[in-house]
Scaffold this motif. Structure first.
Motif, PDB file in Angstrom:
ATOM      1  N   GLU A 239       3.098  21.138   7.316  1.00 45.68           N
ATOM      2  CA  GLU A 239       3.687  20.166   6.346  1.00 45.68           C
ATOM      3  C   GLU A 239       3.781  18.864   7.036  1.00 45.68           C
ATOM      4  N   GLY A 240       3.193  17.797   6.345  1.00 49.10           N
ATOM      5  CA  GLY A 240       3.271  16.661   7.198  1.00 49.10           C
ATOM      6  C   GLY A 240       2.730  15.169   6.303  1.00 49.10           C
ATOM      7  N   ALA A 241       2.780  14.245   6.917  1.00 53.88           N
ATOM      8  CA  ALA A 241       2.190  13.093   6.104  1.00 53.88           C
ATOM      9  C   ALA A 241       0.645  13.351   6.351  1.00 53.88           C
TER      10      ALA A 241
ATOM     11  N   VAL B 197      -6.041  14.208   8.210  1.00 54.71           N
ATOM     12  CA  VAL B 197      -5.299  14.470   9.551  1.00 54.71           C
ATOM     13  C   VAL B 197      -3.880  14.450   8.921  1.00 54.71           C
ATOM     14  N   ILE B 198      -3.273  15.614   9.206  1.00 53.17           N
ATOM     15  CA  ILE B 198      -1.583  15.853   8.983  1.00 53.17           C
ATOM     16  C   ILE B 198      -0.952  15.805  10.095  1.00 53.17           C
ATOM     17  N   GLU B 199       0.048  14.702  10.072  1.00 49.18           N
ATOM     18  CA  GLU B 199       1.060  14.393  11.206  1.00 49.18           C
ATOM     19  C   GLU B 199       2.073  15.653  10.953  1.00 49.18           C
TER      20      GLU B 199
ATOM     21  N   PRO C 100       0.955  -1.230  -0.067  1.00 43.66           N
ATOM     22  CA  PRO C 100      -0.070   0.048  -0.014  1.00 43.66           C
ATOM     23  C   PRO C 100       1.056   1.134  -0.235  1.00 43.66           C
ATOM     24  N   ALA C 101       0.433   2.201  -0.705  1.00 44.60           N
ATOM     25  CA  ALA C 101       0.945   3.638  -0.700  1.00 44.60           C
ATOM     26  C   ALA C 101       1.274   4.107   0.659  1.00 44.60           C
ATOM     27  N   ALA C 102       2.433   4.775   0.971  1.00 45.14           N
ATOM     28  CA  ALA C 102       2.410   5.142   2.452  1.00 45.14           C
ATOM     29  C   ALA C 102       1.844   6.563   2.304  1.00 45.14           C
ATOM     30  N   PRO C 103       1.535   7.130   3.566  1.00 42.23           N
ATOM     31  CA  PRO C 103       0.718   8.318   3.515  1.00 42.23           C
ATOM     32  C   PRO C 103       1.348   9.344   2.881  1.00 42.23           C
ATOM     33  N   GLN C 104       0.898   9.980   2.138  1.00 44.76           N
ATOM     34  CA  GLN C 104       1.373  11.075   1.277  1.00 44.76           C
ATOM     35  C   GLN C 104       1.629  12.419   2.068  1.00 44.76           C
ATOM     36  N   ASP C 105       2.755  13.008   1.701  1.00 48.43           N
ATOM     37  CA  ASP C 105       3.209  14.164   2.247  1.00 48.43           C
ATOM     38  C   ASP C 105       2.229  15.569   1.837  1.00 48.43           C
TER      39      ASP C 105
END
Length: 184
Positions: free
Chosen positions: A156-158, A169-171, A101-106
């Motif tokens: 900015e974040g995953a 949700v942005i980490e 699966p694709a990693a969380p996108q930035d």
């Protein structure tokens, strides 16, 4: 009724189970609590903490019938009695239709703070923007940033979809140019 068993592969305490996605499992309050897969005719359930946005985010968007490889840890017997199928604590989605699966996108988001979000213990742990996005900072990060309602935010974040849809949700790794400590 005895629980059906199947031979998943395992590495220590983590088991990898392959099957076809059936559906999400919901909590009594409407949150995503896990998923059910069919492994050669045997139902297998994986449960997640509904407050774990990263795990829940991995499950959103799955379609019935997709081939999955799911990793998890066997759950101990429930004090409420034996269930109808095997249950694992969800660790991660290892494959979807034979692909990792694709990693969380930035992502980069901009908006104004409309409210604070609070951790389960009551401390503010991020902000919700007028865009509908939730920027997770952890309580120490939010305290250091000193944000207020109405402040402009560039984060900015995953990113992963919110379980309720309509936002992400942005980490947060950076907010308004300031780096935040890595989430661990």
């Amino acid at each position: 009724m005895p629980r059906p068993q199947h031979p998943p592969a395992h590495d220590g305490d983590v088991w990898s189970v392959e099957g076809r996605f059936q559906h999400l499992v919901y909590s009594p309050r409407g949150g995503v609590e896990g998923l059910l897969i069919d492994t050669d005719g045997i139902a297998t359930q994986f449960v997640v903490d509904p407050h774990d946005a990263a795990s829940v985010g991995q499950l959103l968007g799955l379609q019935a019938g997709q081939a999955l490889a799911v990793e998890g840890r066997k759950t101990p017997p429930s004090p409420k009695g034996e269930g109808e199928h095997v249950v694992y604590h969800f660790e991660r989605l290892a494959e979807v239709d034979g692909e990792e699966p694709a990693a969380p996108q930035d992502a980069q988001v901009r908006g104004k703070v409309v409210r604070f979000n609070f951790a389960r213990h009551g401390a503010p742990n991020g902000v919700v923007l007028d865009s509908g996005d939730f920027v997770h900072t952890r309580p120490d990060g939010l305290a250091r940033l000193g944000l207020h309602i109405g402040d402009a935010v560039h984060a900015e974040g995953a990113a992963q979809p919110l379980a309720t849809g309509g936002g992400r949700v942005i980490e947060a790794r950076r907010i308004n140019g300031q780096p935040l400590a890595a989430h661990g």
